[in-house]
Scaffold this motif. Sequence first.
Motif, PDB file in Angstrom:
ATOM      1  N   ASP A 130       0.837  -1.667   0.267  1.00  0.00           N
ATOM      2  CA  ASP A 130       0.132   0.475  -0.399  1.00  0.00           C
ATOM      3  C   ASP A 130       1.408   1.334   0.162  1.00  0.00           C
ATOM      4  O   ASP A 130       1.416   1.038   0.601  1.00  0.00           O
ATOM      5  CB  ASP A 130      -0.690  -0.032   1.071  1.00  0.00           C
ATOM      6  CG  ASP A 130      -1.541  -0.825   1.267  1.00  0.00           C
ATOM      7  OD1 ASP A 130      -2.479  -1.469   0.278  1.00  0.00           O
ATOM      8  OD2 ASP A 130      -2.601  -1.935   2.661  1.00  0.00           O
ATOM      9  N   THR A 131       0.343   2.107  -0.670  1.00  0.00           N
ATOM     10  CA  THR A 131       1.119   2.688  -1.178  1.00  0.00           C
ATOM     11  C   THR A 131       0.783   4.026  -1.056  1.00  0.00           C
ATOM     12  O   THR A 131      -0.626   4.772  -0.434  1.00  0.00           O
ATOM     13  CB  THR A 131       1.521   3.857  -2.658  1.00  0.00           C
ATOM     14  OG1 THR A 131       0.333   3.603  -3.032  1.00  0.00           O
ATOM     15  CG2 THR A 131       2.169   2.396  -2.745  1.00  0.00           C
ATOM     16  N   LYS A 132       1.206   5.392  -0.318  1.00  0.00           N
ATOM     17  CA  LYS A 132       0.317   6.623  -0.164  1.00  0.00           C
ATOM     18  C   LYS A 132       0.429   8.034  -0.708  1.00  0.00           C
ATOM     19  O   LYS A 132       2.060   8.084  -1.438  1.00  0.00           O
ATOM     20  CB  LYS A 132       0.928   7.271   1.282  1.00  0.00           C
ATOM     21  CG  LYS A 132       0.368   8.447   1.958  1.00  0.00           C
ATOM     22  CD  LYS A 132       1.039   8.905   3.122  1.00  0.00           C
ATOM     23  CE  LYS A 132       0.230  10.499   3.434  1.00  0.00           C
ATOM     24  NZ  LYS A 132       0.809  10.769   5.263  1.00  0.00           N
TER      25      LYS A 132
ATOM     26  N   SER B 132       0.062  12.198  -2.654  1.00  0.00           N
ATOM     27  CA  SER B 132      -0.065  13.220  -2.128  1.00  0.00           C
ATOM     28  C   SER B 132       0.069  14.244  -2.740  1.00  0.00           C
ATOM     29  O   SER B 132       1.498  13.616  -3.983  1.00  0.00           O
ATOM     30  CB  SER B 132       0.824  14.052  -1.085  1.00  0.00           C
ATOM     31  OG  SER B 132       2.493  14.114  -1.465  1.00  0.00           O
TER      32      SER B 132
ATOM     33  N   THR C 289       4.713   7.777  -2.121  1.00  0.00           N
ATOM     34  CA  THR C 289       5.351   6.827  -0.988  1.00  0.00           C
ATOM     35  C   THR C 289       5.304   5.400  -0.624  1.00  0.00           C
ATOM     36  O   THR C 289       4.038   5.299  -0.337  1.00  0.00           O
ATOM     37  CB  THR C 289       5.781   7.196   0.549  1.00  0.00           C
ATOM     38  OG1 THR C 289       4.422   8.063   1.104  1.00  0.00           O
ATOM     39  CG2 THR C 289       6.208   8.683   0.007  1.00  0.00           C
TER      40      THR C 289
END
Length: 570
Positions: free
Chosen positions: A355-357, A359, A389
């Motif tokens: 899982d990524t974040k 923005s 990220t």
Amino acid sequence: MHLLSASCVCALVISVLLRQVSGLVTVIGLYGETLEIPCNYGAVNAEEDVMITKWKYDKGEGLSGDLLVKRKDHNVSIMTTDEYKGRVSMAAKSSLLLSAAKLSDQRTFTCMVVAGVDITEYPVNVVIQKTPEGLEISDKAEELEIGKLTKLAKCVAKDSNPAVEITWLKNNTTLKADGKGISIQASVLVNDVTGLSTTSSVLEYSAQKEDTDAVFTCSTKNTLAAGIVSSPVTFSITYSTENLILQVTGQDSLVEGDSMTLKCVADGNPAPTAFNFHLKGEMVKVENADSYTITDVSRNTTGEYKCSLVDDPTMEASKAITVNYLDINLIPSGNIVKSAGEALHPNLKIDSSGDTKVSWTKDNVKLDKEPKFAKLTFADSGHYECEVTLGLLNQKASLELTVEDVSEGLRPVAGVPVITELTKKRGEDGTHEELICKAEGSPKPAISWSINGTLIDESPFVNGKITQKIRVVPTENLTVSCTVSNELGVATKTINVSSTQTDENDQTKLVVGVVVALIVATLVLGLAYLVYVKKFKQGSWKTGEKENGSSEEEKKLEEKVEENSQKAEV
């Protein structure tokens, strides 16, 4: 005959007067040391009416042996010729000093005191004690096997009196024989020559896994030797391996290009020295080590890994290993030119191991959501950047959006800068002017002025808009221009700015002009009044009208003239 009769009488008298004090006193002496044996608890004083003090000892079988005698005003006379010769002497208050005490001195010594016609005996029981010559653990087992009652060691306390009692301890906790996992056998050996005792204690113990680091000691307990503790000992506990664990270094942060080490941990003792590592279908045998290293890992390294015992392949451990990776692709990206009213839906594709974040920012200002445009406007122009990220991994992509409008009557190119507002404001102290220039454009337009001023503030460039405010102190009336420009064009606007000094002069002139005008008006009104009065009076004479009414009018005119005069003075 007379002398004999006298002796018999004397013996008879002595036998009648001889008195033995009841109650046996016990004195404890230390082996090898000098012992002082008191006479009558130390209450005998040679200066008093004591004629004779004599010490003797019990030889057994009803026999006694003389040691020494002290007569009043005479020196001590040593009487013994046996083992006590050279070892006895008399101290103060008629005490007996006995040097180099040994176990054979454990007997009754009697002090006989002759005072006047009384003969008194004070028997003292002597006990000799000796601490053991330390504690020593010997016959130590090389290793202990779990669940098997094994002779652990023997604890020996040499040459003591009385014989000591030995206690075994594990981690400072007393061990007690239970007939199962703990067996303790004690024995005492007495030296025929010295009479000293040597105590031995053998501990048999059934070890458990938790005894691997256990500390064993033995201690003694008797009247003198309480608290003597041996040096601690530990033992190697042997047991078979029951469990395997596969450990991976850096498992939580493993990324492409790293190295990883697989370590097979067994709970047996001694630990196994050979392992098989199963590397996604490939088996590698490692001897005299418990680890295997893989260098330059990639996403293809991800998978399940195992290790097993060479001696027992059925005993194995496994671990799922993930090598983290992150790839992104933004479509479209780079410089993008669109017409106003068009739609734009940037598509961010992410290929990752977890899982990524995500923005987004526009012109370095964080956005609340991913940019999607159903109908583009000029304000949508700008630099858009996304950041993705995954743990320690980070990837960025961006696009530069320019919105154009080519329709009739509208701004020819949306990115060309324009000045939407140019205003001025007098400063609070009245000594300077604040000039405010508001502009739009994309890319960000640069703002310049035709006059040197002090920058007060410049707003962030958001949605294609920017505002700049400067402070100026003009010394004369000026026309100031604000110019905005970017790579697409230039725009200029002007504004008139008055000198603060000129404004003050203008205000002074205005006040003077008003005063002069009021004075002139007063003079005119006065002249008009005089003419009017004159004509009025002539008319009255001709018509014969009464002067009362004219007098009232005359007063009103005079009041009016006076009021105007006062205003003029002000």
